[in-house]
Design a protein around this motif. Structure first.
Motif, PDB file in Angstrom:
ATOM      1  N   UNK A  69       1.035  -0.825  -0.126  1.00 25.22           N
ATOM      2  CA  UNK A  69      -0.093   0.369  -0.294  1.00 25.22           C
ATOM      3  C   UNK A  69       0.791   1.549  -0.260  1.00 25.22           C
ATOM      4  N   UNK A  70       1.578   0.988   0.985  1.00 26.31           N
ATOM      5  CA  UNK A  70       2.526   2.364   0.710  1.00 26.31           C
ATOM      6  C   UNK A  70       3.319   2.962  -0.865  1.00 26.31           C
ATOM      7  N   UNK A  71       3.641   1.535  -1.391  1.00 31.09           N
ATOM      8  CA  UNK A  71       4.106   1.774  -2.698  1.00 31.09           C
ATOM      9  C   UNK A  71       3.458   2.679  -3.465  1.00 31.09           C
ATOM     10  N   UNK A  72       2.274   1.743  -3.944  1.00 32.21           N
ATOM     11  CA  UNK A  72       0.805   2.241  -3.902  1.00 32.21           C
ATOM     12  C   UNK A  72       0.671   3.788  -4.060  1.00 32.21           C
ATOM     13  N   UNK A  73       0.686   4.240  -3.124  1.00 32.10           N
ATOM     14  CA  UNK A  73       0.449   5.267  -2.259  1.00 32.10           C
ATOM     15  C   UNK A  73       1.144   6.035  -2.551  1.00 32.10           C
ATOM     16  N   UNK A  74       2.482   5.995  -3.136  1.00 26.80           N
ATOM     17  CA  UNK A  74       3.266   6.956  -3.906  1.00 26.80           C
ATOM     18  C   UNK A  74       3.135   6.992  -5.350  1.00 26.80           C
ATOM     19  N   UNK A  75       2.538   6.058  -5.378  1.00 26.57           N
ATOM     20  CA  UNK A  75       2.976   6.289  -7.004  1.00 26.57           C
ATOM     21  C   UNK A  75       1.429   6.827  -7.135  1.00 26.57           C
ATOM     22  N   UNK A 102       2.754   7.539   5.784  1.00 27.97           N
ATOM     23  CA  UNK A 102       1.643   7.543   5.383  1.00 27.97           C
ATOM     24  C   UNK A 102       0.849   9.187   5.234  1.00 27.97           C
ATOM     25  N   UNK A 103       1.365   9.754   6.081  1.00 26.64           N
ATOM     26  CA  UNK A 103       0.824  11.700   6.077  1.00 26.64           C
ATOM     27  C   UNK A 103       2.243  12.000   5.407  1.00 26.64           C
ATOM     28  N   UNK A 104       3.386  11.910   5.817  1.00 26.95           N
ATOM     29  CA  UNK A 104       4.489  12.482   4.808  1.00 26.95           C
ATOM     30  C   UNK A 104       3.575  12.125   3.280  1.00 26.95           C
ATOM     31  N   UNK A 110      -5.969   7.848   7.911  1.00 23.54           N
ATOM     32  CA  UNK A 110      -5.110   6.500   8.680  1.00 23.54           C
ATOM     33  C   UNK A 110      -6.266   6.208   9.635  1.00 23.54           C
ATOM     34  N   UNK A 111      -6.768   4.821   8.933  1.00 19.10           N
ATOM     35  CA  UNK A 111      -7.478   4.012   9.819  1.00 19.10           C
ATOM     36  C   UNK A 111      -7.375   2.960  10.355  1.00 19.10           C
ATOM     37  N   UNK A 112      -7.133   2.637  11.424  1.00 14.33           N
ATOM     38  CA  UNK A 112      -6.397   0.851  11.933  1.00 14.33           C
ATOM     39  C   UNK A 112      -7.583   0.521  11.341  1.00 14.33           C
ATOM     40  N   UNK A 139      -4.179  20.257   5.551  1.00  7.96           N
ATOM     41  CA  UNK A 139      -4.617  18.826   5.905  1.00  7.96           C
ATOM     42  C   UNK A 139      -3.298  18.918   6.991  1.00  7.96           C
ATOM     43  N   UNK A 140      -3.927  18.136   8.751  1.00  6.41           N
ATOM     44  CA  UNK A 140      -2.829  18.950   9.358  1.00  6.41           C
ATOM     45  C   UNK A 140      -3.161  16.747  10.358  1.00  6.41           C
ATOM     46  N   UNK A 141      -2.133  16.596  11.447  1.00  7.34           N
ATOM     47  CA  UNK A 141      -2.033  15.644  11.596  1.00  7.34           C
ATOM     48  C   UNK A 141      -2.977  15.132  12.792  1.00  7.34           C
TER      49      UNK A 141
END
Length: 148
Positions: A69-75, A102-104, A110-112, A139-141
């Motif tokens: 998912x991290x790789x997909x997010x970056x793409x 994932x925020x960066x 982000x959902x657990x 967007x804020x954390x």
């Protein structure tokens, strides 16, 4: 974007999680079209194909084989074609490192993964009814991690 329904995609390698996810949307009184993919390679192949309707909200599991998912997010965030997709990380991980990364990298929320069906329905209902134009502006954390 379709005005008649909310177009949702889930990429998750866990078959039970995909089933609970689609079942939850069937029980919610929100008009949705839900598509699921069992890994990041299939997801990105779909998103990069011609003449598709981009989803309104994309739920990404972090830990998937072949492409995470991290790789997909970056793409996704590196491609202007996808700038209007709201990306919700949907993971069993509650690690601060995963949440921070994932925020960066540009996820919207982000959902657990909830531990029961009732909580899952509540979480999904909240996520798809968010006004994403407002939510993604500045967007804020504090609002990034969805806590229930």
């Amino acid at each position: 974007m379709n005005e008649d329904y909310i177009d949702i995609i889930l990429a998750d390698d866990d078959e039970d999680d995909r089933l609970f996810f689609t079942d939850a949307f069937e029980e919610l009184k929100i008009t949705t079209k839900v598509s699921t993919y069992n890994d990041g390679v299939y997801l990105m192949d779909y998103l990069n194909s011609e003449e598709i309707i981009l989803p309104n909200v994309l739920f990404l599991d972090l830990n998937m084989p072949r492409k995470s998912g991290m790789e997909c997010l970056r793409e996704i965030r590196a491609n202007d074609k996808f700038k209007d997709i709201a990306v919700a990380i949907y993971s069993t991980s509650a690690s601060e490192e995963d949440i921070e990364k994932t925020f960066v990298y540009g996820a919207n929320i982000y959902i657990k993964k909830p531990d029961n069906f009732k909580k899952l329905k509540k979480v999904l209902s909240e996520v798809v009814t968010i006004n994403w134009q407002y939510h993604t502006n500045g967007l804020n954390k504090e609002i990034f991690l969805l806590r229930l």
